[in-house]
Design a protein around this motif. Structure first.
Motif, PDB file in Angstrom:
ATOM      1  N   THR A  44       1.747   0.325   7.995  1.00  0.00           N
ATOM      2  CA  THR A  44       1.426  -0.176   6.657  1.00  0.00           C
ATOM      3  C   THR A  44      -0.090  -0.131   6.489  1.00  0.00           C
ATOM      4  O   THR A  44      -0.831   0.168   7.437  1.00  0.00           O
ATOM      5  CB  THR A  44       1.894  -1.636   6.456  1.00  0.00           C
ATOM      6  N   LEU A  52       0.332  -8.199   8.235  1.00  0.00           N
ATOM      7  CA  LEU A  52       1.739  -8.239   7.862  1.00  0.00           C
ATOM      8  C   LEU A  52       2.583  -8.338   9.128  1.00  0.00           C
ATOM      9  O   LEU A  52       2.377  -7.578  10.081  1.00  0.00           O
ATOM     10  CB  LEU A  52       2.132  -6.977   7.095  1.00  0.00           C
ATOM     11  N   THR A 108       6.538 -11.814   1.962  1.00  0.00           N
ATOM     12  CA  THR A 108       6.418 -10.445   1.481  1.00  0.00           C
ATOM     13  C   THR A 108       7.478  -9.571   2.123  1.00  0.00           C
ATOM     14  O   THR A 108       8.134  -9.954   3.084  1.00  0.00           O
ATOM     15  CB  THR A 108       5.009  -9.881   1.801  1.00  0.00           C
ATOM     16  N   PHE A 148       7.999  -5.337   3.321  1.00  0.00           N
ATOM     17  CA  PHE A 148       7.286  -4.074   3.517  1.00  0.00           C
ATOM     18  C   PHE A 148       8.171  -3.128   4.314  1.00  0.00           C
ATOM     19  O   PHE A 148       9.116  -3.540   4.999  1.00  0.00           O
ATOM     20  CB  PHE A 148       5.934  -4.289   4.214  1.00  0.00           C
ATOM     21  N   THR A 149       7.856  -1.838   4.196  1.00  0.00           N
ATOM     22  CA  THR A 149       8.616  -0.806   4.894  1.00  0.00           C
ATOM     23  C   THR A 149       7.649   0.015   5.734  1.00  0.00           C
ATOM     24  O   THR A 149       6.894   0.828   5.200  1.00  0.00           O
ATOM     25  CB  THR A 149       9.344   0.107   3.896  1.00  0.00           C
ATOM     26  N   GLN A 172       2.506 -12.232   4.941  1.00  0.00           N
ATOM     27  CA  GLN A 172       1.130 -11.773   5.080  1.00  0.00           C
ATOM     28  C   GLN A 172       0.253 -12.979   5.330  1.00  0.00           C
ATOM     29  O   GLN A 172       0.405 -14.022   4.669  1.00  0.00           O
ATOM     30  CB  GLN A 172       0.641 -11.035   3.833  1.00  0.00           C
TER      31      GLN A 172
END
Length: 373
Positions: free
Chosen positions: A244, A250, A277, A279-280, A295
């Motif tokens: 990321t 993260l 959050t 995320f990928t 985060q």
């Protein structure tokens, strides 16, 4: 704006500070002057007799991911031969230095202030080789981006020594590379070209120096600030944010649910807030898989304690997801990151790892709360 004068800048202005007739420079993209001139170019222009370059993990140009390096034999810009030090130690590293023909090694790489970041151990191994070979060693000192007033975390148990820790230091060690080179105590002719204008309490922004990514997953000073704590998640099946644009800020996993962020917020840890959050990651753990997590937002750098924060996050993850949280990496990597087996044993016994941290002032636990140098 005035800036701290690094050892490299001082050497470029006065080549006599290094000495030697055939110098090899250990460096990477962080080896720059304040105007961003690469250190090799600046030293060659100043008449320093560089005859070889040496690259650490991630390579001389910093293009390689963690656990990799580059293999160029010649630097296209300077025409100097390049020697890859990564995964070389002992006699293999001795042979590399002998093949280079240098009589003096210069070290100019920015550290991030955490024991398990590998550049200081590249320096350690090279110092050890230099001592065996009778080669001089010169460290061009640079600021510790976490400052030099606070230590945090357990001191490495030598039984767990590895390339993420070879010498008994706390996780957040609070020293510059020049101070570490002196502390290691090798029987070698060592010179540290000290900085001018650096104060131990400085944030990196206060140094006036440009931030150059020390590695591909250390994009900003904010990353370095949280890394001594969230870097511990490298030893688990949680994503630490690699893949990321905010690695180590993260943290999450596919099995995390709505309880994680509120549980962390309820701890009211000093200097940091947690934002839920998703995320990928594009590579590394859970690549291509959406994960849920948090985060970290550090709002008070002075109060923030990254190691205690990382421990607290691991504790919450273990309590909420006891059947999902697993160790990752070779040979219980977490033990090498932590510096002993106490953390994994504590978590596997469903203990609170914060119990590894006695109150401030306790002789066995004061570093975990941020002892001042």
């Amino acid at each position: 704006m005035s800036h701290v004068r690094t050892g490299a800048e001082r050497l470029a202005a006065d080549p006599t500070l290094a000495g030697g007739a055939r110098l090899g420079l250990i460096t990477n993209p962080t080896g720059v002057l304040p105007d961003l001139t690469p250190t090799p170019d600046a030293l060659l222009a100043a008449g320093v007799p560089l005859t070889a370059l040496f690259g650490p993990e991630h390579g001389l140009r910093g293009t390689a991911q963690a656990s990799f390096s580059e293999n160029d034999a010649v630097d296209a810009r300077t025409g100097l031969p390049v020697y890859d030090t990564y995964k070389h130690s002992g006699q293999a590293l001795d042979r590399l230095i002998e093949a280079s023909g240098v009589d003096t090694l210069l070290f100019d790489i920015a550290d991030v202030g955490a024991r398990f970041y590998t550049y200081v151990w590249t320096m350690y191994d090279l110092l050890e080789s230099a001592a065996r070979l009778g080669v001089r060693f010169v460290v061009l000192d640079r600021p510790n981006p976490l400052g030099g007033t606070v230590q945090e975390g357990p001191v490495l148990d030598p039984a767990y020594a590895s390339f993420v820790g070879r010498f008994p230091l706390p996780i957040r060690h609070g020293r510059t590379v020049g101070e570490l080179a002196t502390l290691f105590g090798f029987d070698v002719e060592l010179r540290v070209v000290e900085m001018e204008g650096w104060r131990r309490g400085m944030s990196f922004a206060e140094t006036g120096l440009p931030w150059v990514m020390p590695s591909v997953n250390m994009p900003t000073p904010d990353t370095a600030l949280v890394y001594p704590g969230t870097g511990l998640f490298e030893g688990t099946n949680f994503s630490e944010g690699r893949g990321t644009t905010r690695p180590f800020e993260l943290v999450g996993a596919p099995y995390v649910d709505e309880r994680f962020a509120p549980a962390l917020a309820a701890l009211d840890l000093p200097g940091v807030r947690f934002r839920e959050t998703w995320f990928t990651p594009t590579f590394h753990k859970h690549a291509g898989v959406p994960v849920r997590g948090v985060q970290l937002h550090v709002h008070d750098r002075e109060a923030f304690r990254p190691v205690m924060t990382g421990l607290s996050m691991l504790h919450v993850a273990r309590v909420l997801y006891p059947d999902d949280l697993r160790w990752a990496g070779p040979e219980l990597f977490m033990d090498h990151l932590w510096g002993s087996g106490t953390l994994t044993r504590c978590l596997e016994a469903s203990g609170d790892p914060r119990d590894l941290c006695p109150p401030p002032g306790h002789p066995e636990g004061r570093l975990l709360y941020g002892d001042r140098l």
